[in-house]
Write an enzyme that holds these catalytic residues in place. Structure first.
Site, mmCIF file in Angstrom:
data_model
loop_
_atom_site.group_PDB
_atom_site.id
_atom_site.type_symbol
_atom_site.label_atom_id
_atom_site.label_comp_id
_atom_site.label_asym_id
_atom_site.label_seq_id
_atom_site.Cartn_x
_atom_site.Cartn_y
_atom_site.Cartn_z
ATOM 1 N N ASP A 7 28.881 47.639 37.180
ATOM 2 C CA ASP A 7 28.602 47.737 38.614
ATOM 3 C C ASP A 7 28.156 46.386 39.191
ATOM 4 O O ASP A 7 27.547 45.575 38.481
ATOM 5 C CB ASP A 7 27.495 48.786 38.813
ATOM 6 N N ASN A 60 35.740 57.205 43.199
ATOM 7 C CA ASN A 60 36.125 55.873 43.696
ATOM 8 C C ASN A 60 37.394 55.885 44.557
ATOM 9 O O ASN A 60 37.704 54.905 45.229
ATOM 10 C CB ASN A 60 36.306 54.875 42.543
#
Ligand code: FPP
Length: 237
Positions: free
Chosen positions: A19, A67
């Site tokens: 991330d 996502n």
């Protein structure tokens, strides 16, 4: 890699939630895709290090089932990075005896990526020195619900942990020992909820593209110091 020789205990299964690519790019005035490009280049370096360290099982959370809600240009750009990663190292994986698994809903991916995934898994299925899992279009809740629905389809009347695990994408894999989520976000985000009940988590502030050799060492040092009790107590009574 010399510093790593000081480590006495290594995880058998390490996971990376990679991330912070977008913030890494923003900080440098670059487009988000530049962050993902740098993230992929960094991933290749880190995977090389964990291979040298002989960590047997590695999982990378690359794209969650949530996502898809990102802008189309970013999703398309990420799909191109998956195409690259799933095409370029095939011969090397065989040479290094690395078994690759793509964990997630393959049917939801573009047809050519599904096909590349199936091809790579088939080609490396007999490799046993390392196990490398790419979680793409992965969602832990979906994984559990799929397992339940397949159990119902098979008309099983009773399941235990061992049977249930056979229905997960992670069938035959050990549970994660150590999960690293970069970028200072303290969330688990639908990553292996069933498998991670006794995993050790670590949340460094570093954005993924900057997570280097020293950060990996620091992380593994933290892991070494964790006292894994699995609900037991330490001293004898
Ligand atoms: C999180 O950063 C990262 C992603 C959603 C995708 C990263 C994927 C790659 C680099 C490709 C890897 C390829 C394989 C096959 C493993 P973010 O965009 O959420 O960062 P932010 O929170 O700073 O915006």
């Amino acid at each position: 890699m010399k510093i790593f020789s000081k480590l006495k205990t290594l995880p058998n299964h390490i996971c990376f939630i990679i991330d912070g690519n977008g913030r890494w790019a923003k900080k440098r005035g670059l487009p988000r895709m530049a962050g993902h490009r740098a993230g992929l280049d960094n991933l290749k370096k880190i995977l090389e290090m964990v291979k040298v360290l002989k960590i047997k099982n590695v999982s990378v959370f690359a794209f969650s089932s949530e996502n898809w809600n990102r802008p189309k240009a970013e999703v398309d750009g990420l799909m191109n990075l998956f195409r690259e990663m799933l095409s370029e190292n095939n011969e090397q994986y065989i040479k290094d005896d690395v078994c690759i698994k793509i964990l997630g809903d393959l049917d939801g991916l573009p047809a050519d990526i599904k096909q590349k995934s199936l091809y790579l898994m088939e080609k490396t299925k007999n490799c046993t020195s390392h196990f490398l899992n790419f979680c793409i279009n992965y969602g832990g809740k979906t994984e559990i619900l799929n397992a339940v629905n397949n159990i119902l389809k098979n008309k099983l009347l009773h399941v235990d942990d061992k049977i249930f695990k056979n229905y997960l994408y992670t069938k035959d894999m050990p549970d994660p020992d150590f999960i690293i989520r970069t970028s200072g976000e303290y969330r688990t985000s639908n990553f292996m909820p069933y498998q991670s009940i006794y995993s050790e988590w670590y949340f460094p502030k570093t954005y993924w593209p900057s997570f280097g050799k020293k950060d990996l060492y620091t992380a593994l040092k933290k892991y070494e110091k964790r006292d894994r009790r699995y609900g037991r107590i330490k001293e004898k009574v």
